[in-house]
Scaffold this motif. Structure first.
Motif, mmCIF file in Angstrom:
data_model
loop_
_atom_site.group_PDB
_atom_site.id
_atom_site.type_symbol
_atom_site.label_atom_id
_atom_site.label_comp_id
_atom_site.label_asym_id
_atom_site.label_seq_id
_atom_site.Cartn_x
_atom_site.Cartn_y
_atom_site.Cartn_z
ATOM 1 N N LYS A 10 -4.520 5.468 12.311
ATOM 2 C CA LYS A 10 -5.509 6.109 11.449
ATOM 3 C C LYS A 10 -5.064 7.539 11.172
ATOM 4 O O LYS A 10 -4.691 8.268 12.075
ATOM 5 C CB LYS A 10 -6.892 6.123 12.121
ATOM 6 C CG LYS A 10 -7.432 4.747 12.399
ATOM 7 C CD LYS A 10 -7.729 4.016 11.111
ATOM 8 C CE LYS A 10 -8.304 2.646 11.412
ATOM 9 N NZ LYS A 10 -8.421 1.824 10.266
ATOM 10 N N GLY A 11 -5.089 7.908 9.931
ATOM 11 C CA GLY A 11 -4.680 9.247 9.563
ATOM 12 C C GLY A 11 -5.467 9.714 8.351
ATOM 13 O O GLY A 11 -6.375 9.041 7.870
ATOM 14 N N ASN A 12 -5.099 10.868 7.855
ATOM 15 C CA ASN A 12 -5.779 11.406 6.691
ATOM 16 C C ASN A 12 -5.381 10.675 5.419
ATOM 17 O O ASN A 12 -6.176 10.541 4.515
ATOM 18 C CB ASN A 12 -5.467 12.897 6.548
ATOM 19 C CG ASN A 12 -6.105 13.707 7.657
ATOM 20 O OD1 ASN A 12 -7.042 13.252 8.285
ATOM 21 N ND2 ASN A 12 -5.590 14.902 7.877
ATOM 22 N N LYS A 13 -4.136 10.232 5.340
ATOM 23 C CA LYS A 13 -3.674 9.525 4.149
ATOM 24 C C LYS A 13 -3.789 8.028 4.381
ATOM 25 O O LYS A 13 -3.170 7.475 5.273
ATOM 26 C CB LYS A 13 -2.222 9.885 3.844
ATOM 27 C CG LYS A 13 -2.053 11.321 3.423
ATOM 28 C CD LYS A 13 -0.641 11.581 3.007
ATOM 29 C CE LYS A 13 -0.527 13.029 2.540
ATOM 30 N NZ LYS A 13 0.818 13.345 2.087
ATOM 31 N N TRP A 15 -3.028 4.727 2.599
ATOM 32 C CA TRP A 15 -2.320 4.113 1.477
ATOM 33 C C TRP A 15 -2.584 2.620 1.511
ATOM 34 O O TRP A 15 -1.863 1.862 2.142
ATOM 35 C CB TRP A 15 -0.840 4.421 1.550
ATOM 36 C CG TRP A 15 -0.528 5.877 1.395
ATOM 37 C CD1 TRP A 15 -1.386 6.921 1.504
ATOM 38 C CD2 TRP A 15 0.736 6.447 1.105
ATOM 39 N NE1 TRP A 15 -0.748 8.097 1.302
ATOM 40 C CE2 TRP A 15 0.564 7.838 1.051
ATOM 41 C CE3 TRP A 15 1.990 5.921 0.892
ATOM 42 C CZ2 TRP A 15 1.608 8.699 0.779
ATOM 43 C CZ3 TRP A 15 3.023 6.780 0.626
ATOM 44 C CH2 TRP A 15 2.837 8.150 0.564
ATOM 45 N N GLU A 16 -3.620 2.216 0.828
ATOM 46 C CA GLU A 16 -4.078 0.831 0.867
ATOM 47 C C GLU A 16 -3.010 -0.136 0.358
ATOM 48 O O GLU A 16 -2.806 -1.194 0.936
ATOM 49 C CB GLU A 16 -5.355 0.678 0.029
ATOM 50 C CG GLU A 16 -6.060 -0.635 0.238
ATOM 51 C CD GLU A 16 -6.657 -0.779 1.618
ATOM 52 O OE1 GLU A 16 -6.659 -1.908 2.136
ATOM 53 O OE2 GLU A 16 -7.103 0.221 2.194
ATOM 54 N N ARG A 19 -0.235 -0.632 2.903
ATOM 55 C CA ARG A 19 -0.731 -1.395 4.044
ATOM 56 C C ARG A 19 -0.792 -2.881 3.691
ATOM 57 O O ARG A 19 -0.462 -3.740 4.496
ATOM 58 C CB ARG A 19 -2.110 -0.917 4.478
ATOM 59 C CG ARG A 19 -2.554 -1.633 5.747
ATOM 60 C CD ARG A 19 -3.928 -1.287 6.252
ATOM 61 N NE ARG A 19 -4.224 0.117 6.224
ATOM 62 C CZ ARG A 19 -5.430 0.598 5.947
ATOM 63 N NH1 ARG A 19 -6.421 -0.216 5.676
ATOM 64 N NH2 ARG A 19 -5.655 1.898 5.947
ATOM 65 N N GLU A 20 -1.190 -3.198 2.454
ATOM 66 C CA GLU A 20 -1.255 -4.593 2.025
ATOM 67 C C GLU A 20 0.136 -5.216 1.984
ATOM 68 O O GLU A 20 0.325 -6.361 2.395
ATOM 69 C CB GLU A 20 -1.915 -4.694 0.645
ATOM 70 C CG GLU A 20 -1.975 -6.098 0.088
ATOM 71 C CD GLU A 20 -2.788 -7.060 0.920
ATOM 72 O OE1 GLU A 20 -2.500 -8.267 0.863
ATOM 73 O OE2 GLU A 20 -3.715 -6.613 1.626
ATOM 74 N N ILE A 21 1.132 -4.471 1.519
ATOM 75 C CA ILE A 21 2.501 -4.981 1.503
ATOM 76 C C ILE A 21 2.996 -5.203 2.923
ATOM 77 O O ILE A 21 3.612 -6.228 3.227
ATOM 78 C CB ILE A 21 3.429 -4.022 0.739
ATOM 79 C CG1 ILE A 21 3.078 -4.017 -0.744
ATOM 80 C CG2 ILE A 21 4.888 -4.410 0.922
ATOM 81 C CD1 ILE A 21 3.795 -2.962 -1.541
ATOM 82 N N ASP A 22 2.713 -4.265 3.810
ATOM 83 C CA ASP A 22 3.120 -4.398 5.204
ATOM 84 C C ASP A 22 2.462 -5.610 5.848
ATOM 85 O O ASP A 22 3.104 -6.373 6.576
ATOM 86 C CB ASP A 22 2.779 -3.129 5.975
ATOM 87 C CG ASP A 22 3.311 -3.156 7.394
ATOM 88 O OD1 ASP A 22 4.477 -3.579 7.568
ATOM 89 O OD2 ASP A 22 2.576 -2.763 8.307
#
Length: 69
Positions: A10-13, A15-16, A19-22
């Motif tokens: 969990k962080g400030n950025k 990147w949805e 994350r979906e690609i990962d």
């Protein structure tokens, strides 16, 4: 393949998309993800349809040329 070691930190950025690609790579469904993204884009959809029509046309041409019909 999910667990505490595979969850993104969990962080400030957030990147949805990345994350979906990962997640797609981890679940071995990257091909499905790429096809969905390609079909969602209107230009790529037209390109896929055109490539399919060209392929079908080529198969029909070869079948007629070889005397199969």
């Amino acid at each position: 393949m999910s667990g505490p070691e595979n969850t993104p930190p969990k962080g400030n950025k957030d990147w949805e998309g990345l994350r979906e690609i990962d997640r797609a790579i981890a679940e071995n469904r990257l091909s499905k993800y790429q096809w969905q993204k390609a079909w969602a884009d209107p230009w790529e959809r037209k390109g896929l349809i055109l490539a399919g029509l060209i392929a079908v046309g080529f198969v029909i041409y070869v079948a007629i040329y070889d005397g199969l019909f």
